[in-house]
Design a protein around this motif. Structure first.
Motif, PDB file in Angstrom:
ATOM      1  N   MET A   1     -32.869   7.269  19.349  1.00  0.00           N
ATOM      2  CA  MET A   1     -33.039   6.440  18.160  1.00  0.00           C
ATOM      3  C   MET A   1     -31.842   6.617  17.232  1.00  0.00           C
ATOM      4  O   MET A   1     -31.180   7.654  17.240  1.00  0.00           O
ATOM      5  N   SER A   2     -31.566   5.615  16.425  1.00  0.00           N
ATOM      6  CA  SER A   2     -30.456   5.647  15.487  1.00  0.00           C
ATOM      7  C   SER A   2     -30.586   6.830  14.533  1.00  0.00           C
ATOM      8  O   SER A   2     -31.677   7.265  14.164  1.00  0.00           O
ATOM      9  N   THR A   3     -29.430   7.377  14.121  1.00  0.00           N
ATOM     10  CA  THR A   3     -29.423   8.469  13.148  1.00  0.00           C
ATOM     11  C   THR A   3     -29.456   7.955  11.714  1.00  0.00           C
ATOM     12  O   THR A   3     -29.481   8.755  10.776  1.00  0.00           O
ATOM     13  N   ASN A   4     -29.464   6.640  11.535  1.00  0.00           N
ATOM     14  CA  ASN A   4     -29.545   6.060  10.201  1.00  0.00           C
ATOM     15  C   ASN A   4     -30.828   6.533   9.522  1.00  0.00           C
ATOM     16  O   ASN A   4     -31.931   6.370  10.062  1.00  0.00           O
ATOM     17  N   PRO A   5     -30.733   7.137   8.323  1.00  0.00           N
ATOM     18  CA  PRO A   5     -31.950   7.671   7.673  1.00  0.00           C
ATOM     19  C   PRO A   5     -32.983   6.599   7.355  1.00  0.00           C
ATOM     20  O   PRO A   5     -34.196   6.863   7.408  1.00  0.00           O
ATOM     21  N   ASP A   6     -32.542   5.387   7.025  1.00  0.00           N
ATOM     22  CA  ASP A   6     -33.497   4.316   6.752  1.00  0.00           C
ATOM     23  C   ASP A   6     -34.252   3.927   8.022  1.00  0.00           C
ATOM     24  O   ASP A   6     -35.452   3.628   7.973  1.00  0.00           O
ATOM     25  N   THR A   7     -33.557   3.926   9.161  1.00  0.00           N
ATOM     26  CA  THR A   7     -34.222   3.627  10.429  1.00  0.00           C
ATOM     27  C   THR A   7     -35.267   4.674  10.754  1.00  0.00           C
ATOM     28  O   THR A   7     -36.405   4.361  11.115  1.00  0.00           O
ATOM     29  N   ARG A   8     -34.889   5.937  10.618  1.00  0.00           N
ATOM     30  CA  ARG A   8     -35.808   7.022  10.944  1.00  0.00           C
ATOM     31  C   ARG A   8     -37.018   7.026  10.005  1.00  0.00           C
ATOM     32  O   ARG A   8     -38.157   7.227  10.440  1.00  0.00           O
ATOM     33  N   ARG A   9     -36.781   6.794   8.724  1.00  0.00           N
ATOM     34  CA  ARG A   9     -37.887   6.794   7.770  1.00  0.00           C
ATOM     35  C   ARG A   9     -38.824   5.612   8.010  1.00  0.00           C
ATOM     36  O   ARG A   9     -40.053   5.740   7.944  1.00  0.00           O
ATOM     37  N   THR A  10     -38.240   4.453   8.297  1.00  0.00           N
ATOM     38  CA  THR A  10     -39.061   3.279   8.578  1.00  0.00           C
ATOM     39  C   THR A  10     -39.930   3.509   9.810  1.00  0.00           C
ATOM     40  O   THR A  10     -41.141   3.230   9.801  1.00  0.00           O
ATOM     41  N   PHE A  11     -39.330   4.049  10.864  1.00  0.00           N
ATOM     42  CA  PHE A  11     -40.075   4.298  12.097  1.00  0.00           C
ATOM     43  C   PHE A  11     -41.184   5.328  11.868  1.00  0.00           C
ATOM     44  O   PHE A  11     -42.314   5.153  12.329  1.00  0.00           O
ATOM     45  N   HIS A  12     -40.877   6.390  11.130  1.00  0.00           N
ATOM     46  CA  HIS A  12     -41.872   7.436  10.844  1.00  0.00           C
ATOM     47  C   HIS A  12     -43.065   6.852  10.085  1.00  0.00           C
ATOM     48  O   HIS A  12     -44.223   7.080  10.447  1.00  0.00           O
ATOM     49  N   ASN A  13     -42.791   6.105   9.024  1.00  0.00           N
ATOM     50  CA  ASN A  13     -43.879   5.544   8.224  1.00  0.00           C
ATOM     51  C   ASN A  13     -44.668   4.482   8.984  1.00  0.00           C
ATOM     52  O   ASN A  13     -45.895   4.378   8.838  1.00  0.00           O
ATOM     53  N   GLU A  14     -43.976   3.694   9.810  1.00  0.00           N
ATOM     54  CA  GLU A  14     -44.667   2.676  10.585  1.00  0.00           C
ATOM     55  C   GLU A  14     -45.588   3.292  11.636  1.00  0.00           C
ATOM     56  O   GLU A  14     -46.657   2.757  11.929  1.00  0.00           O
ATOM     57  N   LEU A  15     -45.181   4.443  12.194  1.00  0.00           N
ATOM     58  CA  LEU A  15     -46.059   5.128  13.134  1.00  0.00           C
ATOM     59  C   LEU A  15     -47.348   5.566  12.442  1.00  0.00           C
ATOM     60  O   LEU A  15     -48.454   5.378  12.979  1.00  0.00           O
ATOM     61  N   TRP A  16     -47.239   6.142  11.266  1.00  0.00           N
ATOM     62  CA  TRP A  16     -48.431   6.567  10.537  1.00  0.00           C
ATOM     63  C   TRP A  16     -49.252   5.365  10.067  1.00  0.00           C
ATOM     64  O   TRP A  16     -50.484   5.396  10.100  1.00  0.00           O
ATOM     65  N   ARG A  17     -48.574   4.315   9.639  1.00  0.00           N
ATOM     66  CA  ARG A  17     -49.296   3.139   9.158  1.00  0.00           C
ATOM     67  C   ARG A  17     -50.043   2.446  10.290  1.00  0.00           C
ATOM     68  O   ARG A  17     -51.060   1.765  10.060  1.00  0.00           O
ATOM     69  N   SER A  18     -49.572   2.621  11.517  1.00  0.00           N
ATOM     70  CA  SER A  18     -50.229   1.960  12.647  1.00  0.00           C
ATOM     71  C   SER A  18     -51.647   2.491  12.873  1.00  0.00           C
ATOM     72  O   SER A  18     -52.474   1.785  13.465  1.00  0.00           O
ATOM     73  N   LEU A  19     -51.955   3.695  12.405  1.00  0.00           N
ATOM     74  CA  LEU A  19     -53.312   4.248  12.600  1.00  0.00           C
ATOM     75  C   LEU A  19     -54.349   3.466  11.802  1.00  0.00           C
ATOM     76  O   LEU A  19     -55.324   2.965  12.384  1.00  0.00           O
ATOM     77  N   PRO A  20     -54.205   3.314  10.478  1.00  0.00           N
ATOM     78  CA  PRO A  20     -55.170   2.464   9.765  1.00  0.00           C
ATOM     79  C   PRO A  20     -55.078   0.998  10.158  1.00  0.00           C
ATOM     80  O   PRO A  20     -56.089   0.282  10.135  1.00  0.00           O
ATOM     81  N   SER A  21     -53.894   0.548  10.562  1.00  0.00           N
ATOM     82  CA  SER A  21     -53.761  -0.843  10.997  1.00  0.00           C
ATOM     83  C   SER A  21     -54.596  -1.110  12.248  1.00  0.00           C
ATOM     84  O   SER A  21     -55.156  -2.200  12.415  1.00  0.00           O
ATOM     85  N   GLY A  22     -54.684  -0.119  13.130  1.00  0.00           N
ATOM     86  CA  GLY A  22     -55.507  -0.282  14.322  1.00  0.00           C
ATOM     87  C   GLY A  22     -56.983  -0.419  13.989  1.00  0.00           C
ATOM     88  O   GLY A  22     -57.700  -1.196  14.620  1.00  0.00           O
ATOM     89  N   VAL A  23     -57.435   0.312  12.975  1.00  0.00           N
ATOM     90  CA  VAL A  23     -58.822   0.180  12.528  1.00  0.00           C
ATOM     91  C   VAL A  23     -59.082  -1.234  12.017  1.00  0.00           C
ATOM     92  O   VAL A  23     -60.112  -1.854  12.322  1.00  0.00           O
ATOM     93  N   LEU A  24     -58.133  -1.776  11.247  1.00  0.00           N
ATOM     94  CA  LEU A  24     -58.279  -3.134  10.720  1.00  0.00           C
ATOM     95  C   LEU A  24     -58.221  -4.171  11.838  1.00  0.00           C
ATOM     96  O   LEU A  24     -58.886  -5.209  11.770  1.00  0.00           O
ATOM     97  N   ASP A  25     -57.448  -3.897  12.886  1.00  0.00           N
ATOM     98  CA  ASP A  25     -57.432  -4.786  14.049  1.00  0.00           C
ATOM     99  C   ASP A  25     -58.812  -4.850  14.694  1.00  0.00           C
ATOM    100  O   ASP A  25     -59.289  -5.927  15.086  1.00  0.00           O
ATOM    101  N   ALA A  26     -59.450  -3.684  14.831  1.00  0.00           N
ATOM    102  CA  ALA A  26     -60.791  -3.654  15.427  1.00  0.00           C
ATOM    103  C   ALA A  26     -61.784  -4.417  14.566  1.00  0.00           C
ATOM    104  O   ALA A  26     -62.688  -5.085  15.072  1.00  0.00           O
ATOM    105  N   MET A  27     -61.612  -4.334  13.252  1.00  0.00           N
ATOM    106  CA  MET A  27     -62.493  -5.069  12.352  1.00  0.00           C
ATOM    107  C   MET A  27     -62.301  -6.575  12.505  1.00  0.00           C
ATOM    108  O   MET A  27     -63.264  -7.329  12.635  1.00  0.00           O
ATOM    109  N   SER A  28     -61.057  -7.027  12.514  1.00  0.00           N
ATOM    110  CA  SER A  28     -60.803  -8.470  12.547  1.00  0.00           C
ATOM    111  C   SER A  28     -61.147  -9.087  13.894  1.00  0.00           C
ATOM    112  O   SER A  28     -61.571 -10.244  13.962  1.00  0.00           O
ATOM    113  N   SER A  29     -60.976  -8.328  14.978  1.00  0.00           N
ATOM    114  CA  SER A  29     -61.200  -8.894  16.311  1.00  0.00           C
ATOM    115  C   SER A  29     -62.635  -8.768  16.787  1.00  0.00           C
ATOM    116  O   SER A  29     -63.105  -9.591  17.578  1.00  0.00           O
ATOM    117  N   THR A  30     -63.346  -7.740  16.331  1.00  0.00           N
ATOM    118  CA  THR A  30     -64.656  -7.457  16.916  1.00  0.00           C
ATOM    119  C   THR A  30     -65.747  -7.203  15.883  1.00  0.00           C
ATOM    120  O   THR A  30     -66.736  -7.936  15.807  1.00  0.00           O
TER     121      THR A  30
END
Length: 411
Positions: A1-30
């Motif tokens: 992965m890129s050593t750009n700090p903005d890239t790393r921070r974005t990827f880190h936060n998006e990984l954590w944000r994907s956990l609650p986003s998955g819960v909302l996906d289950a709500m909207s789909s099922t």
């Protein structure tokens, strides 16, 4: 992965944000529809409101970008505030769990808010993820999001299988997920809005790109053809299996497993591979392949008359949805100038929302006059026609179009 700090921070936060986003996906789909059908026994109007909520937010997104330009706000914090507002709306549904209209409006407004801010996140991906790795990084977060949705699908199915009254706890999970998603979005790099001082800030200014960019226009038309067919049938997955009047009437836990767990599991397993495929193969080919898989999945699900057929159809739909999520979220980054990605995405989101608003009422009106099977054949033909449309355009592409929509780094 890129050593750009903005890239790393974005990827880190998006990984954590994907956990609650998955819960909302289950709500909207099922779970949203399952609660609407089994707990409140709501009619077509109320169910259409819920199913159209995400699309309504996408339609509104067309106006978000000009407003952001006008107020010179930072992108990440604006997106975060909108997400937290969505969490507050879902919390209202949890606070008044016995009121059907509060349930429908609370969850619907929550989904509305979350879809409205999607173009802002796309702009962040364009600025912070390098072109050659964008599909892979986006897909890794998508795998985590899918895994979260699968886990919550099992948990939610088990919980309401014990007692339907446990749906109240699911409502609180949805509200908490909304706030957590906003928290991680707030921590994304505070990307300043870089644009010319003379930039057009009229509310419909983003539509100028449809006229100016032929490739953009072509893909929007194709996506409209495919989207109508896919969204109409996707609106009916839970209805087909759960509503007693259609004759199948599977138990709640089985519906949650078939519609909520199987497709998301296959989406999880194939998302990373679609991300690599997106980075290495031309967009026209990716989109055409996905359309074929979507059509086969829908036909298998609705023409099949057994649990096996429904599971296979949902599995194929999950595979296609994995690739669809990657291409839907990133394809405008191949076309748009760096400063205009969010505007391109807002137009794409607007049209996605427009067809999404149409799809649920069309779906419920159609099954009053025809069978699920005949409707699936019509919608499958729409989806395959979209592939034929872009294939013709791809064969006539000039060098500039091939450069923009092919693999590799954009200069």
């Amino acid at each position: 992965m890129s050593t750009n700090p903005d890239t790393r921070r974005t990827f880190h936060n998006e990984l954590w944000r994907s956990l609650p986003s998955g819960v909302l996906d289950a709500m909207s789909s099922t779970f949203g529809m399952l609660i609407a059908v089994r707990v409140f026994h709501l009619g077509h109007v109320e169910k259409s409101i819920f199913l159209s909520a995400t699309s309504g937010g996408l339609v509104t997104s067309l106006f978000v970008i000009p407003l952001l330009l006008r107020f010179r706000s930072t992108i990440a914090r604006t997106a975060a505030k909108v997400q937290m507002l969505g969490g507050a709306c879902m919390a209202a549904a949890a606070l008044f769990p016995r009121e059907p209209w509060v349930f429908i409006l609370g969850l619907s407004l929550g989904l509305f808010c979350f879809s409205m801010q999607i173009p802002l996140l796309t702009q962040i991906y364009r600025l912070n993820y390098p072109e050659a790795q964008r599909g892979r990084l986006y897909a890794i977060a998508g795998v985590t999001r899918s895994a979260s949705a699968v886990g919550f699908g099992f948990f939610g199915g088990w919980l309401i299988g014990l007692s339907l009254d446990n749906y109240v706890w699911l409502l609180w999970c949805f509200a908490a997920s909304g706030f957590l998603s906003g928290w991680w979005t707030y921590g994304l790099p505070a990307v300043p809005w870089e644009t010319a001082e003379s930039a057009d800030t009229r509310l419909l200014s983003a539509l100028r790109w449809v006229r100016a960019d032929r490739d953009f226009r072509t893909l929007l038309i194709s996506w409209m053809m495919m989207g109508i067919g896919n969204l109409v049938m996707a609106s009916l997955f839970v209805e087909y299996l759960a509503n007693p009047k259609h004759g199948i009437n599977l138990p709640e836990r089985t519906v949650a497993w078939v519609v909520g767990v199987i497709p998301v599991t296959f989406r999880m397993l194939s998302s990373y591979h679609w991300g690599l495929f997106y980075d290495r193969v031309g967009l026209f080919m990716v989109r055409s392949i996905l359309n074929v898989i979507f059509a086969v999945a829908i036909l298998t699900f609705f023409l099949g008359q057994s649990l096996t057929a429904w599971c296979v159809g949902m599995g194929l739909w999950g595979v296609a949805n994995a690739g669809g999520n990657v291409t839907w979220g990133l394809w405008v980054t191949k076309l748009a100038p760096k400063h205009a990605v969010a505007e391109y995405m807002s137009v794409h989101s607007f049209l996605t929302g427009f067809r999404g608003l149409l799809a649920p009422p069309i779906a419920f009106a159609a099954i009053e006059v025809m069978s699920f099977q005949n409707l699936s054949l019509i919608c499958g033909a729409f989806i395959l026609s979209a592939s034929a449309f872009i294939t013709v355009r791809a064969r006539g592409s000039d060098d500039e179009t091939r450069r923009r929509l092919g693999p590799g780094e954009r200069l």
